[in-house]
Scaffold this active site. Structure first.
Site, PDB file in Angstrom:
ATOM      1  N   VAL A  44      -6.995  -0.281   3.294  1.00  0.00           N
ATOM      2  CA  VAL A  44      -5.958  -1.257   2.940  1.00  0.00           C
ATOM      3  C   VAL A  44      -5.074  -0.449   2.001  1.00  0.00           C
ATOM      4  CG1 VAL A  44      -5.440  -3.436   1.791  1.00  0.00           C
ATOM      5  CG2 VAL A  44      -7.512  -3.220   3.146  1.00  0.00           C
ATOM      6  N   PRO A  45      -4.000   0.061   2.523  1.00  0.00           N
ATOM      7  CA  PRO A  45      -3.253   1.141   1.866  1.00  0.00           C
ATOM      8  C   PRO A  45      -2.424   0.761   0.659  1.00  0.00           C
ATOM      9  CG  PRO A  45      -2.127   0.500   3.863  1.00  0.00           C
ATOM     10  CD  PRO A  45      -3.365  -0.345   3.792  1.00  0.00           C
ATOM     11  N   CYS A  46      -3.092   0.438  -0.421  1.00  0.00           N
ATOM     12  CA  CYS A  46      -2.385   0.100  -1.648  1.00  0.00           C
ATOM     13  C   CYS A  46      -1.651   1.329  -2.179  1.00  0.00           C
ATOM     14  CB  CYS A  46      -3.363  -0.434  -2.690  1.00  0.00           C
ATOM     15  SG  CYS A  46      -4.876   0.490  -2.786  1.00  0.00           S
ATOM     16  N   HIS A  47      -2.063   2.514  -1.714  1.00  0.00           N
ATOM     17  CA  HIS A  47      -1.392   3.732  -2.204  1.00  0.00           C
ATOM     18  C   HIS A  47       0.014   3.865  -1.660  1.00  0.00           C
ATOM     19  CE1 HIS A  47      -3.267   4.801   1.654  1.00  0.00           C
ATOM     20  NE2 HIS A  47      -2.316   5.695   1.771  1.00  0.00           N
ATOM     21  N   ARG A  48       0.348   3.080  -0.641  1.00  0.00           N
ATOM     22  CA  ARG A  48       1.712   3.189  -0.089  1.00  0.00           C
ATOM     23  C   ARG A  48       2.698   2.294  -0.829  1.00  0.00           C
ATOM     24  NH1 ARG A  48      -0.857   2.947   5.766  1.00  0.00           N
ATOM     25  NH2 ARG A  48      -1.738   5.039   5.772  1.00  0.00           N
TER      26      ARG A  48
END
Length: 166
Positions: free
Chosen positions: A133-137
DNA sequence: CTCCGCCTACCAA
DNA sequence: TTGGTAGGCGGAG
């Protein structure tokens, strides 16, 4: 009563992640932690075929993302006990493909709460399944890095792997 | 209710 | 550029 998760390791060239499964899906993913023992073999052997199947998907997806590619297929995600607000934020994150970035403000707008910008940051920080769940994006406005609960080094590393420059 | 946070926009140096 | 500030909103206790 909440049953403890079944923990299984995922070895990657970035270290050994730990995935946690409930009866309904992947519920957590932890970054490699120095000094942490690998989950017991006994627990692996005891895991149901259903979970081993999910785990294969998790492992493949994780390696894809670390390599800068789309996760492709994910196991079911168990977001039980989370708030609707958080789930709506995470659902938005899943729509962002590798190499793309959005700001906290854009996510807030996308879920219909344009002023809940800071709360979106809170939801990202509460994300139990980073990387997949790409919170880094999610970057701060003006394309600055912002924060990252897993450590900014990971955020930088993941973004760099996707070809994102700041 | 209070406090805090992966925010933002704005204003002053 | 940096630094301080006030607004805003959801989550935890």
């Amino acid at each position: 009563m909440n049953t403890p998760l079944i923990k299984l390791p995922v070895k990657t060239d970035a270290g050994e992640f730990t995935a946690g499964y409930s009866a309904t899906g992947l519920a957590g993913l932890d970054f490699p932690k120095a000094g942490r023992a690998s989950p017991r073999a006994a627990q692996k052997a005891a895991s149901p075929a259903k979970i081993r199947g999910w785990h294969r998907l998790t492992a493949a997806a994780l390696k894809n993302v670390l390599a800068g590619r789309a996760a492709n297929k994910l196991p079911p995600l168990d977001w039980a006990g989370r708030t609707e607000f958080q789930k709506s934020v995470w659902r938005q994150l899943l729509k962002i493909s590798p190499g793309q970035t959005k700001s906290y403000g854009e996510i807030a707008k996308a879920i219909g709460k344009p002023k809940a910008v800071r709360a979106v940051g809170g939801a990202c920080g509460a994300n139990p399944i980073p990387v997949l769940v790409p919170c880094h994006r999610i970057l701060a406005a003006n394309k600055r890095l912002g924060g990252f609960s897993g450590g900014l080094d990971w955020k930088r590393k993941l973004l760099a792997g996707e070809g994102v420059s700041l």
